[in-house]
Scaffold this motif. Structure first.
Motif, PDB file in Angstrom:
ATOM      1  N   ARG A 277       0.646  -1.303   0.032  1.00  0.00           N
ATOM      2  CA  ARG A 277      -0.075  -0.073  -0.131  1.00  0.00           C
ATOM      3  C   ARG A 277       0.917   1.149   0.116  1.00  0.00           C
ATOM      4  N   SER A 278       2.141   1.389  -0.789  1.00  0.00           N
ATOM      5  CA  SER A 278       2.857   2.449  -0.897  1.00  0.00           C
ATOM      6  C   SER A 278       3.107   2.469  -2.286  1.00  0.00           C
ATOM      7  N   PRO A 279       3.203   3.913  -2.855  1.00  0.00           N
ATOM      8  CA  PRO A 279       3.659   4.039  -4.417  1.00  0.00           C
ATOM      9  C   PRO A 279       4.860   3.160  -4.817  1.00  0.00           C
ATOM     10  N   PRO A 280       4.667   2.428  -5.954  1.00  0.00           N
ATOM     11  CA  PRO A 280       3.747   2.861  -7.299  1.00  0.00           C
ATOM     12  C   PRO A 280       2.626   1.818  -6.633  1.00  0.00           C
ATOM     13  N   TYR A 281       2.263   1.402  -5.512  1.00  0.00           N
ATOM     14  CA  TYR A 281       1.013   0.326  -5.212  1.00  0.00           C
ATOM     15  C   TYR A 281       0.963  -0.812  -5.983  1.00  0.00           C
ATOM     16  N   PRO A 282       2.057  -1.452  -5.833  1.00  0.00           N
ATOM     17  CA  PRO A 282       2.440  -2.515  -6.631  1.00  0.00           C
ATOM     18  C   PRO A 282       1.521  -4.077  -6.365  1.00  0.00           C
ATOM     19  N   VAL A 283       0.968  -4.632  -7.077  1.00  0.00           N
ATOM     20  CA  VAL A 283       0.256  -5.943  -6.832  1.00  0.00           C
ATOM     21  C   VAL A 283       0.933  -6.977  -7.588  1.00  0.00           C
ATOM     22  N   SER A 284       1.517  -7.995  -6.706  1.00  0.00           N
ATOM     23  CA  SER A 284       1.946  -9.255  -7.237  1.00  0.00           C
ATOM     24  C   SER A 284       1.094 -10.201  -7.649  1.00  0.00           C
ATOM     25  N   SER A 285       1.334 -10.999  -8.577  1.00  0.00           N
ATOM     26  CA  SER A 285       0.598 -12.081  -9.081  1.00  0.00           C
ATOM     27  C   SER A 285       1.583 -13.278  -8.736  1.00  0.00           C
ATOM     28  N   PHE A 286       0.890 -14.242  -7.844  1.00  0.00           N
ATOM     29  CA  PHE A 286       1.665 -15.457  -7.444  1.00  0.00           C
ATOM     30  C   PHE A 286       0.899 -16.886  -8.088  1.00  0.00           C
ATOM     31  N   ALA A 287       1.814 -17.776  -8.527  1.00  0.00           N
ATOM     32  CA  ALA A 287       1.054 -19.200  -8.803  1.00  0.00           C
ATOM     33  C   ALA A 287       1.301 -20.053  -7.696  1.00  0.00           C
ATOM     34  N   ILE A 288       0.144 -20.978  -7.308  1.00  0.00           N
ATOM     35  CA  ILE A 288       0.331 -21.883  -6.281  1.00  0.00           C
ATOM     36  C   ILE A 288       0.769 -23.235  -6.641  1.00  0.00           C
ATOM     37  N   ASP A 289       1.657 -23.901  -6.106  1.00  0.00           N
ATOM     38  CA  ASP A 289       2.015 -25.235  -6.373  1.00  0.00           C
ATOM     39  C   ASP A 289       1.087 -26.087  -5.647  1.00  0.00           C
ATOM     40  N   HIS A 290       0.178 -26.771  -6.156  1.00  0.00           N
ATOM     41  CA  HIS A 290      -0.768 -27.663  -5.348  1.00  0.00           C
ATOM     42  C   HIS A 290      -0.391 -28.692  -4.761  1.00  0.00           C
ATOM     43  N   SER A 291       0.897 -29.214  -5.094  1.00  0.00           N
ATOM     44  CA  SER A 291       1.393 -30.251  -4.534  1.00  0.00           C
ATOM     45  C   SER A 291       2.231 -29.924  -2.965  1.00  0.00           C
ATOM     46  N   THR A 292       2.612 -28.579  -3.094  1.00  0.00           N
ATOM     47  CA  THR A 292       3.390 -28.122  -1.814  1.00  0.00           C
ATOM     48  C   THR A 292       2.770 -26.805  -0.963  1.00  0.00           C
ATOM     49  N   GLY A 293       1.823 -26.314  -1.950  1.00  0.00           N
ATOM     50  CA  GLY A 293       1.328 -24.895  -1.448  1.00  0.00           C
ATOM     51  C   GLY A 293       2.434 -23.800  -1.821  1.00  0.00           C
ATOM     52  N   ARG A 294       3.603 -24.001  -2.099  1.00  0.00           N
ATOM     53  CA  ARG A 294       4.457 -22.835  -2.250  1.00  0.00           C
ATOM     54  C   ARG A 294       4.061 -21.726  -3.460  1.00  0.00           C
ATOM     55  N   LEU A 295       4.453 -20.617  -3.374  1.00  0.00           N
ATOM     56  CA  LEU A 295       3.976 -19.732  -4.236  1.00  0.00           C
ATOM     57  C   LEU A 295       5.320 -19.315  -5.082  1.00  0.00           C
ATOM     58  N   THR A 296       5.049 -18.999  -6.271  1.00  0.00           N
ATOM     59  CA  THR A 296       6.092 -18.604  -7.494  1.00  0.00           C
ATOM     60  C   THR A 296       5.266 -17.394  -8.038  1.00  0.00           C
ATOM     61  N   GLN A 297       6.217 -16.199  -7.769  1.00  0.00           N
ATOM     62  CA  GLN A 297       6.029 -14.972  -8.293  1.00  0.00           C
ATOM     63  C   GLN A 297       5.802 -14.925  -9.842  1.00  0.00           C
ATOM     64  N   LEU A 298       4.826 -14.287 -10.739  1.00  0.00           N
ATOM     65  CA  LEU A 298       4.567 -14.385 -11.788  1.00  0.00           C
ATOM     66  C   LEU A 298       4.994 -12.838 -12.669  1.00  0.00           C
ATOM     67  N   GLY A 299       4.487 -11.880 -11.770  1.00  0.00           N
ATOM     68  CA  GLY A 299       4.781 -10.478 -12.254  1.00  0.00           C
ATOM     69  C   GLY A 299       4.269  -9.498 -11.300  1.00  0.00           C
ATOM     70  N   VAL A 300       4.747  -8.224 -11.159  1.00  0.00           N
ATOM     71  CA  VAL A 300       4.290  -6.939 -10.494  1.00  0.00           C
ATOM     72  C   VAL A 300       3.717  -5.924 -11.298  1.00  0.00           C
ATOM     73  N   THR A 301       2.568  -5.517 -10.861  1.00  0.00           N
ATOM     74  CA  THR A 301       1.773  -4.620 -11.594  1.00  0.00           C
ATOM     75  C   THR A 301       1.469  -3.290 -10.653  1.00  0.00           C
ATOM     76  N   PRO A 302       1.752  -1.843 -11.145  1.00  0.00           N
ATOM     77  CA  PRO A 302       1.252  -0.835 -10.253  1.00  0.00           C
ATOM     78  C   PRO A 302      -0.053  -0.644 -10.396  1.00  0.00           C
ATOM     79  N   LEU A 303      -0.827  -0.231  -9.356  1.00  0.00           N
ATOM     80  CA  LEU A 303      -2.232  -0.182  -9.385  1.00  0.00           C
ATOM     81  C   LEU A 303      -2.314   1.536  -9.211  1.00  0.00           C
ATOM     82  N   ILE A 304      -3.876   2.015  -9.698  1.00  0.00           N
ATOM     83  CA  ILE A 304      -3.733   3.490  -9.395  1.00  0.00           C
ATOM     84  C   ILE A 304      -4.009   4.236  -7.986  1.00  0.00           C
ATOM     85  N   ASP A 305      -3.944   3.163  -7.054  1.00  0.00           N
ATOM     86  CA  ASP A 305      -4.220   3.555  -5.605  1.00  0.00           C
ATOM     87  C   ASP A 305      -3.731   2.446  -4.632  1.00  0.00           C
ATOM     88  N   GLN A 306      -3.515   2.879  -3.460  1.00  0.00           N
ATOM     89  CA  GLN A 306      -3.599   1.714  -2.316  1.00  0.00           C
ATOM     90  C   GLN A 306      -5.086   1.273  -2.181  1.00  0.00           C
TER      91      GLN A 306
END
Length: 369
Positions: free
Chosen positions: A96-125
């Motif tokens: 919730r700080s500029p540039p208000y980035p939202v990260s997209s993560f994929a879930i590995d269903h065999s372990t539950g672990r997360l893999t980052q796919l990308g980061v995108t700035p949003l218009i606001d927090q």
């Protein structure tokens, strides 16, 4: 992993805090090999997501990993909003700080672990994130910016930078909730004492004001969070200032809300805000719970199966200043964190009467939310 095994996985996304590594212990990491239920917990202070395995029988938690949420060197004030895709394969989390980035993560269903796919700035927090039922649009409510936003999610399951739509609201939009049919959306606006009602176009991702476009609450009530019963017939609202819980009937054809009744938690002193925070219905539809921060309590209700109205069943202490909680997919456990206690309590839910029993306390990281 076999498809049957994948269907058995359950994930629980909490806008909460994080269990420290020292508590969990690396020697107990064997649960990460095949988690029964996976819990995702956000931690605003350290800007990460903790991935935990939960024992379906006891509710015990074991750390699998902690995943950083990148995008800015600045802190994430107050919370780190997070949303789980309906197919349980992707998580979206915003700083919730500029540039208000939202990260997209994929879930590995065999372990539950997360893999980052990308980061995108949003218009606001944003105070609240949600994903439509098709997993193609990220919807967000901005408390600070007084707006609602819709962003497309591409074929790679990454949020796109150009918004589909930005809608200005009255002050302090605090939540956006999509119904199971993916046709209607609701936005409690704390500063406007109203719930906005939208038709949702799942193809374009646009929100179209319903008729009427808003339902008013009592002046000064401060509507904060809303949820919908699993049967789709009733919506439940918690008001931040006055700590009341409202039941609304949902018109099956129009998707509009009609007030049925309100119950009072008794935590509002008539002067300062009670700071009620979160509300959830058990997945089996039997019980409803609401959290209040000033009293550090959880209020429980049984739900009338015909009318949808809640009847009080008890009030229980929980972590200090409980900002958020969630309930596991089998309606057996409620997990609650405290902003000021930096801790989480796992409460067992009595399957007959809905009463809570605190079974374990876990230290959290800074700013659990």
């Amino acid at each position: 992993m076999a498809r049957k095994q994948l269907r058995r996985r359950r994930v629980l996304q909490l806008g909460l805090g994080a269990l420290p590594l020292s508590l969990i212990g690396a020697s107990r990491a064997m649960a990460a090999d095949s988690p029964e239920t996976t819990v995702y917990v956000s931690n605003a202070g350290s800007k990460d997501i903790y991935v935990l395995a939960m024992n379906r029988t006891t509710g015990a938690l074991t750390l699998i990993e902690k995943t950083p949420v990148p995008g800015t060197d600045k802190p994430s004030p107050a919370s780190l909003p997070m949303a789980l895709a309906p197919n349980k394969r992707f998580v979206y989390a915003q700083l919730r700080s500029p540039p208000y980035p939202v990260s997209s993560f994929a879930i590995d269903h065999s372990t539950g672990r997360l893999t980052q796919l990308g980061v995108t700035p949003l218009i606001d927090q944003m105070a609240y994130l949600n994903v439509d039922r098709a997993g193609r649009h990220l919807l967000a409510a901005s408390y600070v910016g007084a707006k609602v936003a819709s962003y497309p999610i591409d074929a790679r399951n990454i949020v796109q930078e150009t918004p589909t739509q930005i809608i200005d609201t009255k002050p302090k939009a605090h939540c956006i909730y999509i119904d199971a049919a993916n046709r209607n959306a609701y936005v409690p606006v704390l500063g406007g004492d109203e719930i906005l009602q939208f038709k949702f176009d799942a193809g374009s991702g646009k929100l179209i004001p319903n008729d009427p476009p808003a339902v008013a609450t009592k002046p000064g009530a401060g509507p904060r969070h809303l949820t919908i019963h699993p049967n789709g017939r009733w919506a439940y609202l918690i008001t931040e200032t006055t700590a009341t819980i409202g039941t609304y009937a949902i018109d099956k054809e129009k998707g509009t809300l009609a007030e049925v009744a309100f119950v009072d938690t008794g935590d509002y002193n008539g002067k300062e805000s009670a700071a009620a925070s979160d509300i959830h219905v058990t997945p089996n539809g039997k019980f409803l719970y609401g959290a209040v921060r000033t009293t550090s309590s959880l209020h429980g209700y049984s739900i009338d199966p015909d009318k949808g109205t809640p009847t009080p069943i008890g009030t229980w202490p929980t972590e200090k200043t409980p900002r958020g909680f969630n309930i596991d997919p089998r309606s057996k456990f409620l997990l609650s964190v405290g902003m000021d206690s930096a801790g989480m309590t796992v409460h067992a839910i009595d399957q007959e009467n809905g009463k809570l029993n605190a079974i374990e306390h876990y230290p959290m990281g800074a700013q659990p939310n």
